[in-house]
Design an enzyme around this catalytic site. Structure first.
Site, PDB file in Angstrom:
ATOM      1  N   ARG A 292      26.510  43.780  40.861  1.00  0.00           N
ATOM      2  CA  ARG A 292      25.218  43.168  40.568  1.00  0.00           C
ATOM      3  C   ARG A 292      24.873  42.166  41.680  1.00  0.00           C
ATOM      4  NH1 ARG A 292      25.202  39.881  35.024  1.00  0.00           N
ATOM      5  NH2 ARG A 292      26.692  38.676  36.222  1.00  0.00           N
TER       6      ARG A 292
ATOM      7  N   LYS B 212      44.452  32.594  36.151  1.00  0.00           N
ATOM      8  CA  LYS B 212      45.132  33.379  37.191  1.00  0.00           C
ATOM      9  C   LYS B 212      44.946  32.826  38.607  1.00  0.00           C
ATOM     10  CE  LYS B 212      45.144  37.797  34.781  1.00  0.00           C
ATOM     11  NZ  LYS B 212      44.893  39.231  34.854  1.00  0.00           N
TER      12      LYS B 212
HETATM   13  P1  ATR Z   1      37.283  39.198  35.964  1.00  0.00           P
HETATM   14  O1  ATR Z   1      38.184  38.124  36.450  1.00  0.00           O
HETATM   15  O2  ATR Z   1      37.726  39.778  34.646  1.00  0.00           O
HETATM   16  O3  ATR Z   1      37.019  40.250  36.971  1.00  0.00           O
HETATM   17  P2  ATR Z   1      34.837  37.818  36.576  1.00  0.00           P
HETATM   18  O4  ATR Z   1      35.484  37.238  37.763  1.00  0.00           O
HETATM   19  O5  ATR Z   1      33.992  36.958  35.715  1.00  0.00           O
HETATM   20  O6  ATR Z   1      35.904  38.507  35.613  1.00  0.00           O
HETATM   21  O7  ATR Z   1      33.965  39.081  37.099  1.00  0.00           O
HETATM   22  C1  ATR Z   1      33.127  39.738  36.298  1.00  0.00           C
HETATM   23  C2  ATR Z   1      32.522  40.965  37.017  1.00  0.00           C
HETATM   24  O8  ATR Z   1      31.696  41.585  36.073  1.00  0.00           O
HETATM   25  C3  ATR Z   1      31.631  40.629  38.195  1.00  0.00           C
HETATM   26  O9  ATR Z   1      31.614  41.718  39.069  1.00  0.00           O
HETATM   27  C4  ATR Z   1      30.272  40.465  37.554  1.00  0.00           C
HETATM   28  O10 ATR Z   1      29.190  40.683  38.408  1.00  0.00           O
HETATM   29  P3  ATR Z   1      28.613  39.484  39.343  1.00  0.00           P
HETATM   30  O11 ATR Z   1      29.564  39.372  40.507  1.00  0.00           O
HETATM   31  O12 ATR Z   1      27.282  39.940  39.740  1.00  0.00           O
HETATM   32  O13 ATR Z   1      28.586  38.268  38.478  1.00  0.00           O
HETATM   33  C5  ATR Z   1      30.330  41.588  36.547  1.00  0.00           C
HETATM   34  N1  ATR Z   1      29.457  41.416  35.400  1.00  0.00           N
HETATM   35  C6  ATR Z   1      29.630  40.591  34.357  1.00  0.00           C
HETATM   36  N2  ATR Z   1      28.624  40.719  33.463  1.00  0.00           N
HETATM   37  C7  ATR Z   1      27.800  41.682  33.960  1.00  0.00           C
HETATM   38  C8  ATR Z   1      26.599  42.304  33.508  1.00  0.00           C
HETATM   39  N3  ATR Z   1      26.040  41.960  32.342  1.00  0.00           N
HETATM   40  N4  ATR Z   1      26.056  43.254  34.259  1.00  0.00           N
HETATM   41  C9  ATR Z   1      26.602  43.617  35.419  1.00  0.00           C
HETATM   42  N5  ATR Z   1      27.728  43.079  35.914  1.00  0.00           N
HETATM   43  C10 ATR Z   1      28.331  42.122  35.190  1.00  0.00           C
END
Ligand code: ATR
Length: 476
Positions: free
Chosen positions: A165, A80
């Protein structure tokens, strides 16, 4: 079309006048074809939607799609953001969001849009949720969260907390969106600071990937008292239908909304952009039911059997239009392959030959179809092996009609091989003879029998839709 080399199995041989598609990796389980192919069928457009698995060289694939004349594309994970490099123009909202999920064909290439944002907003409207003046808490600050934050400001949310996070990621989105809308309504927070959020009733939107996979455990925040703030809980995830986040919302008295509506409405909006049309609410509702059925009901293909004239093809077409099934007619496939009509195959090569083709076709289809209605030739279930194969293909419905009804329906003369050149009494007697033989056979193979004497084909499709799904009972 060179681009077809990327089409996933089952789509490579699709023939249509015009094409749409989706680029992603992985892409095998996408539900988007149901949305777009159902709309095309209902609008009588010879336009098909193909999932393309793009593993590298995204730029080349975009160019190939344009060279092939593809009218529009969806872009999904992981492309994207990356796709923005290969476009001739990008819509302002998509630029601010920093992600594109829809490409609309123009002269020299594609223009990028983000309909995810619109899709979520529309899904909230259809659930009676108002963003205007609302207080929002977002969990997560990844790519999807950027579109959500944009949407909140565009549709007039009063205050938006982004809890994440990693604080920095939340801050980046807040800074970008506050700047774009010249406001300070978005407040970034690190996950450990969630208790700072004042008491009140909020729309909580879960934008992390937590909950997507079984065994993911608890959402970013799982403190029960935090969920007392949730008047509405929205999860962008739609499978499973109820994530741990949505369960916590419900347990604390909030209303839970999953991401299926967002998926639906982003797709509908994309289709409208591609074709400059407006999709009716009634059709949108039926597509939603189809998506529910495929996502949550875990149901099967539909096999229609019955004597000629019982309405298999018409019912099949209704099911594919209203309920988003693909539709195939075994007679049509055989005719196309042989290059002649069923009647001609019977007279030139004999019934035996035709029956052999039927069995071969069923063997070939076994295990390959999903979400498909299969209309079968009247004599298909006569062979025992075919009956077993039909039952393996899906749920078998016998569209039952009385001798008189059948006679009335076929007496107009429709080129049916075993009845050619008969009329009046001899036609009636022939039908009588054949139904006597076939009725017990159809009855044996059927999982369900539908009496079609008193009801129209339209009603029949509704009965079948209801039988297949706990969600589709009131298909229009
Ligand atoms: P997408 O494009 O689907 O939003 P992404 O850009 O990888 O996917 O974003 C994932 C989101 O999920 C982020 O907010 C990530 O937190 P971080 O910014 O701290 O990385 C969050 N996320 C993913 N795994 C997580 C986990 N196990 N616990 C808490 N937050 C998580």
């Amino acid at each position: 079309m060179e681009i077809m080399k990327y089409a996933i199995e089952g789509y490579r041989d699709v023939e249509a006048l015009e094409y749409l598609g989706i680029f992603g990796n992985p892409i095998k389980h996408t539900l988007s074809p149901i949305i777009h192919n159902t709309i095309s069928r209902n609008l009588n457009k010879n336009m098909r939607y193909i999932p393309f698995q793009i593993t590298d060289n995204l730029g080349d694939a975009v160019k190939m799609a344009h060279d092939a004349g593809i009218v529009g594309l969806n872009i999904t994970v992981p492309y994207k953001q990356q796709v923005m490099e290969y476009l001739v123009d990008i819509d302002e909202a998509a630029k601010v969001i920093g992600a594109v999920n829809t490409l609309v064909r123009c002269n020299k290439g594609y223009k990028g849009y983000n309909t995810d944002m619109y899709g979520l907003a529309k899904s909230l409207v259809s659930e009676g949720v108002k963003l205007e003046g609302a207080k929002v808490i977002m969990l997560g600050a990844g790519g999807a969260a950027r579109a959500v934050a944009y949407m909140c400001l565009k549709y007039g949310a009063d205050r938006v907390y982004i809890v994440n996070r990693t604080f920095e990621n939340a801050k980046n989105i807040a800074d970008d969106m506050n700047a774009a809308f010249d406001c300070d309504k978005i407040i970034p927070l690190s996950a450990s600071d969630y208790y700072i959020i004042p008491n009140g009733r909020y729309i909580m939107i879960q934008c992390t990937s937590v909950g997507l996979h079984e065994g993911d455990g608890l959402p970013l925040i799982s403190d029960e008292s935090f969920f007392e703030k949730a008047e509405i809980g929205v999860d962008l995830i739609y499978n499973p239908a109820k994530t741990p986040f949505l369960k916590l919302v419900e347990e604390n008295g909030g209303k839970a909304i999953n991401g299926l509506g967002m998926l639906l409405h982003q797709g509908v909006k994309a289709y409208e952009l591609w074709n400059d049309v407006e999709i009716s609410e009634k059709l949108i509702k039926n597509i939603y039911k189809a998506l529910c059925r495929v996502s949550y009901d875990n149901t099967d293909n539909i096999v229609l059997v019955g004597y000629m004239g019982c309405g298999k093809s018409t019912v099949g077409r209704f099911l594919s239009m209203a309920c988003g099934y693909d539709f195939i007619d075994t007679d049509e496939i055989i005719e196309k392959r042989e290059g002649m009509s069923t009647s001609d195959i019977f007279s030139n090569k004999g019934e035996e030959y035709f029956r052999k083709l039927e069995t071969e076709l069923l063997r070939e289809l076994k295990g390959k179809l999903k979400n498909t209605v299969i209309a079968t030739g009247g004599g298909m279930p006569v062979k025992e092996e075919n009956r077993a194969l039909l039952k393996e293909l899906g749920k078998v419905f016998y569209l039952k009609a009385s001798l008189d009804t059948t006679y009335q329906r076929v007496s107009g003369g429709t080129g049916r091989p075993l009845l050619d050149d008969l009329d009046g009494n001899s036609l009636y007697n022939k039908i009588k003879e054949m139904t006597a033989i076939r009725t017990p056979i159809y009855t044996e193979v059927a999982d369900e029998i539908i009496d079609t004497n008193e009801i129209s084909e339209y009603e029949v499709h509704k009965v079948i839709a209801a039988s297949m799904s706990s969600y589709a009972k009131d298909v229009e």
